[in-house]
Each structure stands twice: as C-alpha cells, then as structure tokens.
Design a protein around this motif. Sequence first.
Motif, PDB file in Angstrom:
ATOM      1  N   LEU A   1       0.828  -1.205   0.000  1.00  0.00           N
ATOM      2  CA  LEU A   1       0.000   0.000   0.000  1.00  0.00           C
ATOM      3  C   LEU A   1       0.861   1.254   0.000  1.00  0.00           C
ATOM      4  CD1 LEU A   1      -2.686  -1.076   2.636  1.00  0.00           C
ATOM      5  CD2 LEU A   1      -2.818  -1.243   0.144  1.00  0.00           C
ATOM      6  N   ASP A   2       1.871   1.282  -0.878  1.00  0.00           N
ATOM      7  CA  ASP A   2       2.827   2.372  -0.861  1.00  0.00           C
ATOM      8  C   ASP A   2       2.241   3.708  -1.299  1.00  0.00           C
ATOM      9  OD1 ASP A   2       4.894   0.893   0.126  1.00  0.00           O
ATOM     10  OD2 ASP A   2       5.549   0.203  -1.847  1.00  0.00           O
ATOM     11  N   ASN A   3       1.053   3.704  -1.875  1.00  0.00           N
ATOM     12  CA  ASN A   3       0.456   4.958  -2.292  1.00  0.00           C
ATOM     13  C   ASN A   3      -0.243   5.659  -1.132  1.00  0.00           C
ATOM     14  OD1 ASN A   3      -1.469   2.830  -2.299  1.00  0.00           O
ATOM     15  ND2 ASN A   3      -2.905   4.119  -3.436  1.00  0.00           N
ATOM     16  N   LYS A   4      -0.320   5.003   0.015  1.00  0.00           N
ATOM     17  CA  LYS A   4      -0.974   5.611   1.166  1.00  0.00           C
ATOM     18  C   LYS A   4       0.089   6.179   2.111  1.00  0.00           C
ATOM     19  CE  LYS A   4      -5.143   2.744   1.120  1.00  0.00           C
ATOM     20  NZ  LYS A   4      -6.035   1.898   1.916  1.00  0.00           N
ATOM     21  N   PRO A   5      -0.137   7.391   2.623  1.00  0.00           N
ATOM     22  CA  PRO A   5       0.867   8.047   3.449  1.00  0.00           C
ATOM     23  C   PRO A   5       0.878   7.542   4.887  1.00  0.00           C
ATOM     24  CG  PRO A   5      -1.040   9.474   3.229  1.00  0.00           C
ATOM     25  CD  PRO A   5      -1.310   8.251   2.379  1.00  0.00           C
ATOM     26  N   THR A   6       0.976   6.219   5.092  1.00  0.00           N
ATOM     27  CA  THR A   6       1.094   5.684   6.437  1.00  0.00           C
ATOM     28  C   THR A   6       2.516   5.900   6.936  1.00  0.00           C
ATOM     29  OG1 THR A   6       1.769   3.504   5.667  1.00  0.00           O
ATOM     30  CG2 THR A   6      -0.603   3.895   5.891  1.00  0.00           C
ATOM     31  N   VAL A   7       2.690   5.841   8.249  1.00  0.00           N
ATOM     32  CA  VAL A   7       4.019   6.018   8.810  1.00  0.00           C
ATOM     33  C   VAL A   7       4.960   4.936   8.294  1.00  0.00           C
ATOM     34  CG1 VAL A   7       5.366   6.054  10.937  1.00  0.00           C
ATOM     35  CG2 VAL A   7       3.140   7.163  10.866  1.00  0.00           C
ATOM     36  N   ALA A   8       4.470   3.704   8.186  1.00  0.00           N
ATOM     37  CA  ALA A   8       5.306   2.606   7.684  1.00  0.00           C
ATOM     38  C   ALA A   8       5.808   2.898   6.274  1.00  0.00           C
ATOM     39  CB  ALA A   8       4.523   1.295   7.705  1.00  0.00           C
ATOM     40  N   ASN A   9       4.930   3.414   5.434  1.00  0.00           N
ATOM     41  CA  ASN A   9       5.327   3.739   4.067  1.00  0.00           C
ATOM     42  C   ASN A   9       6.293   4.918   4.034  1.00  0.00           C
ATOM     43  OD1 ASN A   9       3.759   1.704   2.906  1.00  0.00           O
ATOM     44  ND2 ASN A   9       1.952   3.002   2.850  1.00  0.00           N
ATOM     45  N   GLN A  10       6.070   5.883   4.898  1.00  0.00           N
ATOM     46  CA  GLN A  10       6.974   7.035   4.967  1.00  0.00           C
ATOM     47  C   GLN A  10       8.366   6.601   5.429  1.00  0.00           C
ATOM     48  OE1 GLN A  10       4.111   9.265   7.428  1.00  0.00           O
ATOM     49  NE2 GLN A  10       4.355  10.975   6.007  1.00  0.00           N
ATOM     50  N   LEU A  11       8.426   5.661   6.363  1.00  0.00           N
ATOM     51  CA  LEU A  11       9.709   5.129   6.799  1.00  0.00           C
ATOM     52  C   LEU A  11      10.412   4.384   5.672  1.00  0.00           C
ATOM     53  CD1 LEU A  11       8.734   3.907  10.375  1.00  0.00           C
ATOM     54  CD2 LEU A  11      10.492   5.613   9.845  1.00  0.00           C
TER      55      LEU A  11
ATOM     56  N   ALA B   1      21.272   6.774  -5.811  1.00  0.00           N
ATOM     57  CA  ALA B   1      20.385   5.607  -5.827  1.00  0.00           C
ATOM     58  C   ALA B   1      19.117   5.887  -5.029  1.00  0.00           C
ATOM     59  CB  ALA B   1      21.114   4.388  -5.270  1.00  0.00           C
ATOM     60  N   ALA B   2      19.267   6.583  -3.901  1.00  0.00           N
ATOM     61  CA  ALA B   2      18.099   6.932  -3.086  1.00  0.00           C
ATOM     62  C   ALA B   2      17.161   7.845  -3.865  1.00  0.00           C
ATOM     63  CB  ALA B   2      18.554   7.604  -1.792  1.00  0.00           C
ATOM     64  N   GLN B   3      17.719   8.852  -4.517  1.00  0.00           N
ATOM     65  CA  GLN B   3      16.908   9.762  -5.317  1.00  0.00           C
ATOM     66  C   GLN B   3      16.187   9.032  -6.441  1.00  0.00           C
ATOM     67  OE1 GLN B   3      19.333  13.054  -6.721  1.00  0.00           O
ATOM     68  NE2 GLN B   3      18.484  14.409  -5.152  1.00  0.00           N
ATOM     69  N   SER B   4      16.855   8.040  -7.019  1.00  0.00           N
ATOM     70  CA  SER B   4      16.249   7.310  -8.139  1.00  0.00           C
ATOM     71  C   SER B   4      15.036   6.501  -7.700  1.00  0.00           C
ATOM     72  CB  SER B   4      17.288   6.385  -8.789  1.00  0.00           C
ATOM     73  OG  SER B   4      17.585   5.286  -7.945  1.00  0.00           O
ATOM     74  N   GLU B   5      14.973   6.185  -6.399  1.00  0.00           N
ATOM     75  CA  GLU B   5      13.826   5.449  -5.870  1.00  0.00           C
ATOM     76  C   GLU B   5      12.654   6.363  -5.561  1.00  0.00           C
ATOM     77  OE1 GLU B   5      14.506   2.550  -2.814  1.00  0.00           O
ATOM     78  OE2 GLU B   5      16.573   2.212  -3.455  1.00  0.00           O
ATOM     79  N   GLY B   6      12.906   7.676  -5.541  1.00  0.00           N
ATOM     80  CA  GLY B   6      11.839   8.630  -5.289  1.00  0.00           C
ATOM     81  C   GLY B   6      12.155   9.544  -4.128  1.00  0.00           C
ATOM     82  N   SER B   7      11.223  10.419  -3.828  1.00  0.00           N
ATOM     83  CA  SER B   7      11.380  11.374  -2.736  1.00  0.00           C
ATOM     84  C   SER B   7      11.528  10.661  -1.397  1.00  0.00           C
ATOM     85  CB  SER B   7      10.160  12.308  -2.682  1.00  0.00           C
ATOM     86  OG  SER B   7      10.157  13.081  -1.495  1.00  0.00           O
ATOM     87  N   SER B   8      12.237  11.310  -0.489  1.00  0.00           N
ATOM     88  CA  SER B   8      12.358  10.791   0.877  1.00  0.00           C
ATOM     89  C   SER B   8      11.060  10.959   1.655  1.00  0.00           C
ATOM     90  CB  SER B   8      13.468  11.539   1.614  1.00  0.00           C
ATOM     91  OG  SER B   8      13.095  12.904   1.798  1.00  0.00           O
ATOM     92  N   GLY B   9      10.181  11.804   1.142  1.00  0.00           N
ATOM     93  CA  GLY B   9       8.961  12.134   1.866  1.00  0.00           C
ATOM     94  C   GLY B   9       9.082  13.421   2.653  1.00  0.00           C
ATOM     95  N   SER B  10      10.301  13.961   2.699  1.00  0.00           N
ATOM     96  CA  SER B  10      10.556  15.200   3.433  1.00  0.00           C
ATOM     97  C   SER B  10      11.180  16.220   2.488  1.00  0.00           C
ATOM     98  CB  SER B  10      11.504  14.940   4.610  1.00  0.00           C
ATOM     99  OG  SER B  10      12.086  16.136   5.079  1.00  0.00           O
TER     100      SER B  10
ATOM    101  N   HIS C   1      13.135  11.344  10.780  1.00  0.00           N
ATOM    102  CA  HIS C   1      13.000   9.981  11.277  1.00  0.00           C
ATOM    103  C   HIS C   1      12.421   9.972  12.685  1.00  0.00           C
ATOM    104  CE1 HIS C   1      14.567   6.026  12.781  1.00  0.00           C
ATOM    105  NE2 HIS C   1      14.075   5.660  11.620  1.00  0.00           N
ATOM    106  N   LYS C   2      12.881  10.897  13.526  1.00  0.00           N
ATOM    107  CA  LYS C   2      12.341  10.998  14.886  1.00  0.00           C
ATOM    108  C   LYS C   2      10.866  11.389  14.839  1.00  0.00           C
ATOM    109  CE  LYS C   2      13.064  13.086  19.411  1.00  0.00           C
ATOM    110  NZ  LYS C   2      11.625  13.382  19.617  1.00  0.00           N
ATOM    111  N   GLU C   3      10.532  12.306  13.954  1.00  0.00           N
ATOM    112  CA  GLU C   3       9.139  12.732  13.806  1.00  0.00           C
ATOM    113  C   GLU C   3       8.241  11.550  13.431  1.00  0.00           C
ATOM    114  OE1 GLU C   3       6.658  15.162  10.423  1.00  0.00           O
ATOM    115  OE2 GLU C   3       8.592  15.995  11.024  1.00  0.00           O
ATOM    116  N   LEU C   4       8.711  10.737  12.491  1.00  0.00           N
ATOM    117  CA  LEU C   4       7.931   9.565  12.073  1.00  0.00           C
ATOM    118  C   LEU C   4       7.800   8.564  13.209  1.00  0.00           C
ATOM    119  CD1 LEU C   4       9.295   8.954   8.454  1.00  0.00           C
ATOM    120  CD2 LEU C   4       7.115   9.991   9.100  1.00  0.00           C
TER     121      LEU C   4
END
Length: 290
Positions: free
Chosen positions: A20-30, A84-93, A163-166
């Motif tokens: 469910l990566d399209n949902k902004p859950t904390v698990a997905n954000q992590l 490589a991290a950027q190629s996977e997408g935004s960090s969410g922050s 990370h602490k916020e999440l």
Amino acid sequence: MMFTFIIAGCSDNNPVTAVLDNKPTVANQLRQLKPYMDAANTFNTYSTKNATMIQPTMDQLRSGEHNSTIVLPPYADLQTALKAAQSEGSSGSKEVDEATTNVLTILQDMVPVSKELEDYYKNQTFTKDNYMGSDSLAAKLIPMEEKFTVAYNTLDLAITNYHKELNDTRVKDFQADSKANAVKFIQINMLMSETIDMINPDGTTDVKKVEANLKQITNSVNTLEQGTTTATQKAVKEYQDAVRQFITAAQSYITVNSTFLEAYNQLFDIYNATMNKADAVNMDELDKIK
C-alpha cells in the motif's frame, strides 16, 4: 564533524501494508526515507570509525603538511548511495530532498578531486614531484570540503529530525491502539541510538547519562514480550540477546576502555548488529489484537 546514527528497527514486515505504498502511512513514509537513512548511516559509520585517520589527513591538507598516506571520507560511495536513493523517489521530506540535492551538487565536483588525490598518494607520486601535486589538489579539495561539511550536516540533521518525527507519530499510533509492547520496542531502539551517539572515543562521554540510559534499556528489554507468532518470538529473542550484549559492551567501554579506539569500533559493530536484529522484528505481531 558530528554525526547522528539513526536507528533502524522500525521496519514494517507486514505483507499487506507493504503493497500500500500509495498511502501516506508512517510505515510507508519510513520505507521512503530508508535509502537516504542507509546512505547517511553508512557514511557516518565509516567516518566515525576512521576519524583518527581522517581528521589528521584533513588537518595536514589544510596546513600544507605532508605525509606518505591519506585517509578521506568515502565521498564517492556517499554520492552513489544518495543518487540511488533519489532514483527510488522522494524521501517524503522536503528538507531531506533539498539537502540531498545540495550535497550531491557539491559532490559532483568534489569526488573527482578526492579520487585524484587518493590515487596520487596510492601511486606515491609525491616521490617524483616533492608533493606539488598534493598541494595543488588540496587547494581545490579543502574549500569543497568546508562546503560539504555544512551541507552534509544539514542533511544528516534533516534525516534525523524527520526519522524521529515519524517514530514519534508511530509511537502515538501504537499507544492509541493500546499496543504497549510495540511502543516499548521503539523506545528501546531510540534509547539505543541516543546512547551510541553519547559515547565518544575522545574521552568526552557523559558517563552518568549513558549509565542511566543503559539501566532504562535493561529494564525495558527484560520486560519486552516476545510477540504473538513463532517467527516474531524468535526474532525478539535474538533481538533481546543482542541488546543485552550491547549493554554489556557499552558498560565495559565507559568504565574500562573509554579512550581505546578499537574497543569503540567493536562497540559500534555490536550496535549495528543489534539494529539489524531489530529490523527482523515485525512490530505488527508484538501485541495481541484486542
């Protein structure tokens, strides 16, 4: 340069939520943040464990002094990992994304110079030109390194704060669901991270604070329940054993080996191994469904 070692141990191993990566859950954000976090942790680990060689190198390059070897931080590896991290997408922050771009902009010019300088010493070219090449390359690298330090510390802090916020949000979610065991698990990991950050091989460790943390970690890990499935119970048991090993090693370090670098590196390896054990724990299976 101060580094923060960011805890793992908050993975979501649930195969249902994993899709469910399209949902902004904390698990997905992590999960979004993880490749950025891994890049920073790897760089921080190397830089900290080799600080007694890296810092003299930087001091010598700044002052124009010469040696027969140099040890630089792994700039090229960091560049590869962040790309490589950027190629996977935004960090969410937004802060992490912007800081990552800033670091990569500096590394684009810095990595070739650092590699050329490393090759210069590896090939012992200084025996042929009386260190003229070293002085020329150092004059290019040092201004870049100063900009990099500021930019990287900004990235490191942004990752740490996000990370602490999440994790704070996840703790509140688990508390709302009466998942006390999962809350305890996260809090142990956060204390572990805080503790390894406070232990310094330069003799400036706040021993009383470390001892207080170790006592709290001990009490928590001894009362951590092992979960609701056989797999999670096994993972938690291995995690508890690893945490206890870290507690013993940390206590020994601050009382016996507080200025012995190799002992610090051993402690740091135990910490990393413990966090790997934490990653294997499925927090969704730590508490009974009520």
